[in-house]
Design an enzyme around this catalytic site. Structure first.
Site, PDB file in Angstrom:
ATOM      1  N   SER A  21     -47.078  25.293  92.979  1.00 67.67           N
ATOM      2  CA  SER A  21     -47.150  24.931  91.559  1.00 67.67           C
ATOM      3  C   SER A  21     -47.121  26.167  90.653  1.00 67.67           C
ATOM      4  O   SER A  21     -47.258  26.052  89.433  1.00 67.67           O
ATOM      5  CB  SER A  21     -48.405  24.095  91.285  1.00 67.67           C
ATOM      6  OG  SER A  21     -49.570  24.840  91.545  1.00 67.67           O
ATOM      7  N   GLU A  94     -56.173  32.582  95.715  1.00 67.46           N
ATOM      8  CA  GLU A  94     -56.644  31.736  96.814  1.00 67.46           C
ATOM      9  C   GLU A  94     -58.166  31.601  96.798  1.00 67.46           C
ATOM     10  O   GLU A  94     -58.839  31.740  97.832  1.00 67.46           O
ATOM     11  CB  GLU A  94     -56.176  32.307  98.171  1.00 67.46           C
ATOM     12  CG  GLU A  94     -54.676  32.522  98.283  1.00 67.46           C
ATOM     13  CD  GLU A  94     -53.851  31.249  98.440  1.00 67.46           C
ATOM     14  OE1 GLU A  94     -54.443  30.153  98.504  1.00 67.46           O
ATOM     15  OE2 GLU A  94     -52.618  31.357  98.458  1.00 67.46           O
TER      16      GLU A  94
HETATM   17  P1  ADP Z   1     -48.524  28.694  94.399  1.00 71.17           P
HETATM   18  O1  ADP Z   1     -49.301  29.970  94.314  1.00 71.17           O
HETATM   19  O2  ADP Z   1     -49.053  27.625  93.461  1.00 71.17           O
HETATM   20  O3  ADP Z   1     -48.407  28.170  95.806  1.00 71.17           O
HETATM   21  P2  ADP Z   1     -46.278  30.370  93.759  1.00 71.17           P
HETATM   22  O4  ADP Z   1     -46.610  31.003  92.442  1.00 71.17           O
HETATM   23  O5  ADP Z   1     -46.464  31.233  94.975  1.00 71.17           O
HETATM   24  O6  ADP Z   1     -47.045  28.974  93.904  1.00 71.17           O
HETATM   25  O7  ADP Z   1     -44.754  29.926  93.783  1.00 71.17           O
HETATM   26  C1  ADP Z   1     -44.161  29.117  92.795  1.00 71.17           C
HETATM   27  C2  ADP Z   1     -42.656  29.121  93.046  1.00 71.17           C
HETATM   28  O8  ADP Z   1     -42.377  28.406  94.250  1.00 71.17           O
HETATM   29  C3  ADP Z   1     -41.805  28.427  92.020  1.00 71.17           C
HETATM   30  O9  ADP Z   1     -41.530  29.211  90.885  1.00 71.17           O
HETATM   31  C4  ADP Z   1     -40.528  28.142  92.819  1.00 71.17           C
HETATM   32  O10 ADP Z   1     -39.677  29.269  92.805  1.00 71.17           O
HETATM   33  C5  ADP Z   1     -41.011  27.985  94.234  1.00 71.17           C
HETATM   34  N1  ADP Z   1     -41.011  26.623  94.757  1.00 71.17           N
HETATM   35  C6  ADP Z   1     -40.717  26.274  96.011  1.00 71.17           C
HETATM   36  N2  ADP Z   1     -40.865  24.947  96.220  1.00 71.17           N
HETATM   37  C7  ADP Z   1     -41.275  24.413  95.050  1.00 71.17           C
HETATM   38  C8  ADP Z   1     -41.613  23.079  94.619  1.00 71.17           C
HETATM   39  N3  ADP Z   1     -41.571  22.026  95.447  1.00 71.17           N
HETATM   40  N4  ADP Z   1     -41.997  22.915  93.337  1.00 71.17           N
HETATM   41  C9  ADP Z   1     -42.041  23.974  92.494  1.00 71.17           C
HETATM   42  N5  ADP Z   1     -41.732  25.235  92.849  1.00 71.17           N
HETATM   43  C10 ADP Z   1     -41.353  25.480  94.103  1.00 71.17           C
HETATM   44 MG    MG Z   2     -50.466  31.039  95.675  1.00 75.95          MG
END
Ligand code: ADP
Ligand code: MG
Ligand code: ZN
Length: 190
Positions: A21, A94
Site C-alpha cells: 500500500s 515495520e
Molecule cells: P508497503 O511498505 O506498504 O508494503 P511499498 O512502499 O514497499 O509498500 O511499495 C509500494 C509499491 O508497491 C507501489 O508503489 C507499487 O509500485 C508496488 N506494488 C506492487 N503491487 C502492488 C499492488 N497490488 N498495489 C499497489 N502497489 C503495488
Molecule cells: Mg513496507
C-alpha cells in the site's frame, strides 16, 4: 509580565495499511524531506526484515533510505542515548514487529519534542490486529491509512492475503509477492 509556556511539541505519525500500500514509500518520502529540512533524522527497521537489504529500508518500488537495523525497542533507546547530536526525527518501518513496549517509548519521545513516524501493517494475513499497531494507532497524533490495489479486481485493497497457507501458518512470515497478495474485502473470499 505574562508568563508564557512554550513546551517542546513532538508528534507521533502512523502510516498503516496492507502490504504493497506504499507505507514504506511514504515513510521514505517523509524522512527524506526531514533530512532536506536539515533535521537530524534516523530510520530504524527490525532486524527480522532483511528482504531487500541488510541496512537500507527499501520499498517494493525500489526506493531506499539508510536505516539502522535493530533487535528491539531497547536497541533504539540505546542508539538514541549514544548519539553526539540529539536526534530530532525518527522513522520506524515495520512497526508491527516490535513488542508493546514501543508504545510507551514513542510517547516519551514525542513528549520530549521528537517527531516519530512509524509505518506498519495494521492487520495480519488473517485480518487480525498486528502486534503493537492497535495501541500505536490509539496513541498517534496523525494516522494515515493507505490502500494497495486489489490484484483480483483493481479496487482499493485493505487486506494482505497469504497465497499459500501450506508454506507457514505463523503470524510472522516475512515475504513479498511470492507469499502475499493485496486484496479488497470482497475478493478475500475467493
Ligand atoms: P508497503 O511498505 O506498504 O508494503 P511499498 O512502499 O514497499 O509498500 O511499495 C509500494 C509499491 O508497491 C507501489 O508503489 C507499487 O509500485 C508496488 N506494488 C506492487 N503491487 C502492488 C499492488 N497490488 N498495489 C499497489 N502497489 C503495488
Ligand atoms: Mg513496507
Ligand atoms: Zn477485489
Amino acid at each position: 509580565m505574562e508568563r508564557t509556556r512554550q513546551p517542546t511539541v513532538g508528534i507521533i505519525e502512523i502510516i498503516c495499511g496492507p502490504m504493497f500500500s506504499g507505507k514504506t514509500e511514504e515513510l521514505i518520502k517523509r524522512l527524506t524531506r526531514s533530512k532536506i529540512a536539515k533535521k537530524n533524522t534516523v530510520v530504524f527497521k527490525p532486524i527480522i526484515d532483511k528482504r531487500f537489504d541488510e541496512i537500507q529500508v527499501v520499498s517494493h518500488s525500489d526506493q531506499k533510505i539508510v536505516s539502522i537495523p535493530v533487535k528491539d525497542t531497547d536497541a533504539i533507546k540505546s542508539y538514541l542515548q549514544n548519539t553526539e547530536k540529539p536526534i530530532e526525527v525518527i522513522g520506524i518501518d515495520e512497526a508491527q514487529f516490535f513488542d508493546n513496549s514501543i508504545v510507551q517509548f514513542v510517547e516519551q519521545l514525542a513528549n520530549s519534542g521528537l517527531r516519530v513516524v512509524l509505518s506498519g501493517l495494521d492487520q495480519d494475513f488473517e485480518g487480525k490486529p498486528f502486534g503493537p499497531m492497535p495501541l500505536l494507532l490509539a496513541a498517534a497524533d496523525v494516522v494515515t491509512k493507505q490502500y494497495a490495489i486489489c490484484i483480483i479486481c483493481g479496487a482499493p485493497a485493505s487486506k494482505s492475503h497469504r497465497v499459500n497457507l501450506d508454506i507457514d501458518n505463523n503470524q510472522i512470515l516475512v515475504g513479498g509477492m511470492e507469499i502475499y497478495e493485496a486484496r479488497c474485502r470482497a475478493c478475500l473470499q475467493f
